[in-house]
Design a protein around this motif. Sequence first.
Motif, short mmCIF file in Angstrom:
data_model
loop_
_atom_site.label_atom_id
_atom_site.label_comp_id
_atom_site.label_asym_id
_atom_site.label_seq_id
_atom_site.Cartn_x
_atom_site.Cartn_y
_atom_site.Cartn_z
N THR A 97 0.82 -1.13 0.04
CA THR A 97 0.25 -0.01 -0.09
C THR A 97 0.84 1.22 -0.22
O THR A 97 1.82 1.38 0.88
N PRO A 98 0.55 2.12 -0.84
CA PRO A 98 1.44 3.49 -1.11
C PRO A 98 1.03 4.23 0.03
O PRO A 98 -0.13 4.44 0.47
N ILE A 99 2.16 4.68 0.95
CA ILE A 99 1.98 5.77 1.99
C ILE A 99 2.60 7.11 1.42
O ILE A 99 3.87 7.06 1.49
N GLU A 100 2.10 8.34 1.45
CA GLU A 100 2.95 9.42 1.00
C GLU A 100 3.19 10.09 2.30
O GLU A 100 2.27 10.41 3.15
N ILE A 101 4.52 10.67 2.61
CA ILE A 101 4.84 11.07 3.86
C ILE A 101 5.58 12.55 3.57
O ILE A 101 5.97 12.55 2.42
N ARG A 102 5.74 13.26 4.11
CA ARG A 102 6.46 14.68 3.98
C ARG A 102 7.51 14.87 5.19
O ARG A 102 6.96 14.90 6.26
N LEU A 103 8.74 15.21 4.98
CA LEU A 103 9.59 15.50 5.94
C LEU A 103 9.44 16.62 6.57
O LEU A 103 8.98 17.67 5.95
N THR A 104 9.53 16.71 8.01
CA THR A 104 9.32 17.95 8.56
C THR A 104 10.70 18.61 9.20
O THR A 104 10.71 19.63 9.63
N PRO A 141 -4.13 11.02 3.22
CA PRO A 141 -4.66 9.90 4.06
C PRO A 141 -4.76 8.41 3.07
O PRO A 141 -4.68 8.45 2.30
N VAL A 142 -4.74 7.68 4.41
CA VAL A 142 -4.84 6.28 3.68
C VAL A 142 -6.29 5.63 3.96
O VAL A 142 -6.59 5.70 5.05
N LEU A 143 -7.17 5.43 3.00
CA LEU A 143 -8.29 5.24 3.10
C LEU A 143 -8.67 3.69 2.83
O LEU A 143 -7.87 2.71 2.32
N ALA A 144 -9.69 3.30 3.64
CA ALA A 144 -10.37 1.79 3.53
C ALA A 144 -11.66 2.01 3.01
O ALA A 144 -12.61 2.34 3.97
N GLY A 145 -12.15 1.92 1.97
CA GLY A 145 -13.35 2.13 1.48
C GLY A 145 -13.69 3.55 1.39
O GLY A 145 -12.84 4.24 0.78
N GLY A 150 -13.64 5.08 4.46
CA GLY A 150 -13.22 5.62 5.77
C GLY A 150 -11.65 5.86 5.88
O GLY A 150 -10.74 5.34 5.08
N ILE A 151 -11.34 6.73 6.63
CA ILE A 151 -9.99 7.19 6.79
C ILE A 151 -9.17 5.96 7.91
O ILE A 151 -9.76 5.91 9.00
N VAL A 152 -8.26 5.48 7.36
CA VAL A 152 -7.40 4.45 8.19
C VAL A 152 -6.19 5.26 8.83
O VAL A 152 -5.96 5.21 10.17
N LEU A 153 -5.48 5.88 8.02
CA LEU A 153 -4.09 6.80 8.70
C LEU A 153 -4.54 8.21 8.21
O LEU A 153 -4.44 8.49 7.17
N PRO A 154 -4.94 9.10 8.98
CA PRO A 154 -5.33 10.48 8.80
C PRO A 154 -4.03 11.19 8.44
O PRO A 154 -2.84 10.95 9.05
N MET A 155 -4.04 11.93 7.68
CA MET A 155 -2.99 13.10 7.22
C MET A 155 -2.68 13.92 8.42
O MET A 155 -3.45 14.09 9.40
#
Length: 792
Positions: free
Chosen positions: A34-41, A62-66, A68-73
């Motif tokens: 599953t792709p997850i986009e992250i941003r360095l701080t 955000p990572v979605l399942a259907g 719904g949001i699984v991993l929120p931004m």
Amino acid sequence: MQLIFTLQKAVVLSALALGSAATAAAQLVIPAQTPIEIRLTERVSTRLSKKGSVVHAIIAAPVLAGDGIVLPMGSKVEGRVVHVNSVRLGFTHETSSIGLDMERIILPDGTIVPLAARVAQIENSREVINKQGRIAGVRSTSTLSHKTSGAVGTLAFSNPIALIFTTASSASLLRFSDPEISLPANTELILLTTQPISIAHGTESAAPALAQDAESERALTGLIRRQPYRTVTDPKHTPSDLTNLMFIGDQSAILRAFQAAGWLQVDTLDATSAYRTVRAVSEVQAYRTAPMSTLLLEGQKPTLGLAKTLDTFSKRHHLRVFATQEEWQGQRVWLSSSTQDIGIGFSASQKNFIHQIDHNIDHERAKVVNDLMLTGCVTGLNLVARSWLPKDIKNGTGEEIVTDNRMAVVRLNDCEAPINVPAVDQTAAMPVHQNKLVQVTRQTTLTLRNTILRDNLAVSAYGGVRMALGLKHPKPPEQPLEVSSEINAHRYAIGKAEATADDKPELQKRDFVETAKAGTTADLALNPPKRLPPYSVEIGVHGGFAGYAGGNGGAIGYLLLPEDAVANPPYLLVLGNEHNNGFNLGGSVTLNSHQHLSHEFSFDYNRTGFMLGFADLNLLPGPDTDPTTQSDFAFEEATLSTTEVAYNLQYLPLRRESRWRPYVSAGPSLRLMHLTEAPITRASPWFKLGLSTVGAITAAYRFASIPPLEGGGIFQVGLQYGGGVKYRASRRILLRADYKETLSAQPDFWSKSKDDIFDAADLPGYGLTVIGPIMDGVMRQQRATMGISFVF
């Protein structure tokens, strides 16, 4: 009593069973890959980071399942640096690399989620992910700028003065690319999970729907239907990009939101920005505010041009924002077309190099929405179907556009206090301060390594074949990995993408530009004549007259005194030279870094007459010259070749927009003078097969060590000064007339050869005394030339 206890136990077990079932039902699983986009701080770099250094980031999409949001931004992501290779001085590595291992996610409620993932892609970067899963940097000596500098350097043909000019001019036009990796805050990485991730529960949406009821949905659809949907190119009006975003809010709020998300306003397309673009492409360096081509929407130019990239011009997110006369619930409405550039390629139909885009422009639509939502400035969303749009659309360069034709509508607040904005010192494209000594040493080391390893006929031929094959069969650019966006959730959808019987595809609204009637004073006031744009670089050639004024040569004398003064007369043998006029050819590179000051590097080749004279003086009364001796020392007129490289600081009183620009200039010069008929000893011809720079250095040593009359040369440092006038004939052509003079010492053709010209043993009975050499004052070499320059 026993019955009551049994019933209580049954109730408890039932409750536990129901709780377990509910927990299992609430458990969410993110599958592997599953792709997850992250941003360095915070910044990560091969120059500053160490193995084991902590890496901080946030989830940018955000990572979605259907639905719904699984991993929120905004969720925090932590990891470590597990590998670092820095180029430093270039002795050990030619390229840099860095490895990251992201270990855990911290949800907004504090829940820690173990993370097993690899870095699969880095957004809009010149760096790539290698086979080991590490971020690999570029090799500075593989860039187009360095290869061009090397190719130009071969034009020196082992002439050290020409080599200095080609090196200095190419270095002033094209920089040496920094090989270190520097990933500032806001750098976006795409991770791919390597194992499933279990999450206890999901979260709810952060933004409400903009249209809350059926009436509002119809009104919003009507608003969108009234808007133009297709931009056209300027000035040919070729249909180009689709509008796919609508913003609702103040212009200042839109700009603040994008700036908080790491987007920048682009520069105006002019000569200066065009030159910076060429440099960015050839040097593989950042130009984060590079201009975009002009697109029109119903004759209107964009109000804002925004772009987001890391350290390359080839890849970037970008969009254009157009003003409308519409409002939604009292707020201004804006339209936008957005695409992502993913590479540069050659278009056979355009016969030119163009930006290649991600054909699925819906990816960029989702990216823009994600970026704005991460700032906390979004107060409403909708994704509106436009079933009336035509299908199978291509952009202005003929590339296919893939889209579902829906428009994302985003309402923004004033965005005075955006969130998830990193510190300014962490977002700079590169570290501000770099040690100049380290830079120079690294550039010298890497260039020398490249010269030894690759500056030969075999490697050059192999590289040429690869380049030719690459142009004939270009490798397609890396396609971006698709990440999810909340805008695609069903709760934001309005309408159906499929056209109904009543929804016939509309033709593009007529694009028009109002034109005033020509020939009136009012027209001239409204549409003044266009001024020629300023320019940054001049690359020119020139030719003309070369001559001398003052200091016209030198001489050396040989006094022969007889041992028997009665029987033999004394003699004085005098050898001298004088300079005559000739012609000049040359070239120049001028950098107009200031409105009234310019830096010019010039190369001149002068070929002038050179007379060697002989006088045999009998100091006693009688014939002046012995005919036999005179025939032994007979000389013909020769030619003198002078190559000269100079740096001149020019002062131009008129601005760069002016057609006529007189100037005065002055600066140091270095020249090499040698007789064209002398038996010149050059570098070995084997250097033509490789190591051409070493060959030029060898030639310089030979020129300096061999007497000028025997094929060597004379190096001189001088002061060049003069003036001239430049005339801007057209947008790209500059005509110029120049007069320059170089002040230097008189060239000494005699000192190194004085002991070899005449030997006292050739005239028995005489003693020899050498007089001189005597120089005829300071040399002033003059040039009056005409030339043409191409300006950018």
